[in-house]
Design a protein around this motif. Structure first.
Motif, short mmCIF file in Angstrom:
data_model
loop_
_atom_site.label_atom_id
_atom_site.label_comp_id
_atom_site.label_asym_id
_atom_site.label_seq_id
_atom_site.Cartn_x
_atom_site.Cartn_y
_atom_site.Cartn_z
N HIS A 8 0.89 -1.16 0.00
CA HIS A 8 0.00 0.00 0.00
C HIS A 8 0.92 1.21 0.00
CE1 HIS A 8 -2.96 2.75 2.33
NE2 HIS A 8 -2.90 3.05 1.06
N THR A 82 12.10 3.17 -1.32
CA THR A 82 11.76 3.62 0.03
C THR A 82 12.20 5.05 0.33
OG1 THR A 82 13.75 2.60 0.96
CG2 THR A 82 11.71 1.28 0.96
N GLN A 86 6.32 6.49 0.52
CA GLN A 86 5.95 6.02 1.85
C GLN A 86 4.88 4.95 1.69
OE1 GLN A 86 3.54 8.62 4.29
NE2 GLN A 86 4.88 8.20 6.03
N ASP A 88 3.48 0.64 3.08
CA ASP A 88 3.60 -0.59 3.86
C ASP A 88 3.68 -1.76 2.90
OD1 ASP A 88 3.08 0.70 6.48
OD2 ASP A 88 1.12 1.06 5.58
N LEU A 90 3.54 -6.09 2.83
CA LEU A 90 3.24 -7.31 3.55
C LEU A 90 3.55 -8.51 2.66
CD1 LEU A 90 -0.39 -6.35 4.58
CD2 LEU A 90 1.63 -6.11 6.00
#
Length: 116
Positions: A8, A82, A86, A88, A90
């Motif tokens: 995400h 990165t 920004q 996440d 998983l």
């Protein structure tokens, strides 16, 4: 059972490093049989809000997904993303082809009865 790398990505800056990352990422996936299933916008949000975009990469299994993420080739380019986006990420195992959510409901009901 397939596994997925799900990202995400909430905020991003267009930067030359991102272009380089995109040019190099597929070569890091190939040894692990990774393939893009979803890559970015547009998305139709039908419930709630979704700031950003989504990336979904499929692997044959969780072993391959972990091996890809931890591979020297991917780690070499990771900071290109990165440093400018920004988000996440998983790693998650998928469900079997004949997955039945009713069986999941039965299991949750049994657990609830044991704890009440």
């Amino acid at each position: 059972m397939p596994a997925y790398a799900f990202a995400h990505l909430r905020s991003r800056r267009h930067h030359p490093d991102i272009i380089e990352y995109l040019e190099r990422v597929q070569a890091t996936l190939d040894p692990f049989a990774g393939r893009f299933v979803i890559h970015g916008l547009p998305a139709e949000v039908v419930e709630g809000t979704w700031p950003g975009s989504m990336v979904l990469i499929e692997f044959p299994g969780l072993i391959e997904a972990r091996a890809w993420y931890n591979s020297p080739a991917y780690q070499e380019i990771l900071q290109l993303r990165t440093d400018h986006i920004q988000g996440d990420v998983l790693l998650i195992e998928g469900v079997e082809p004949n997955y039945d959510p009713v069986l999941r409901a039965d299991k949750l009901r049994a657990e609830a009865q044991r704890t009440s």
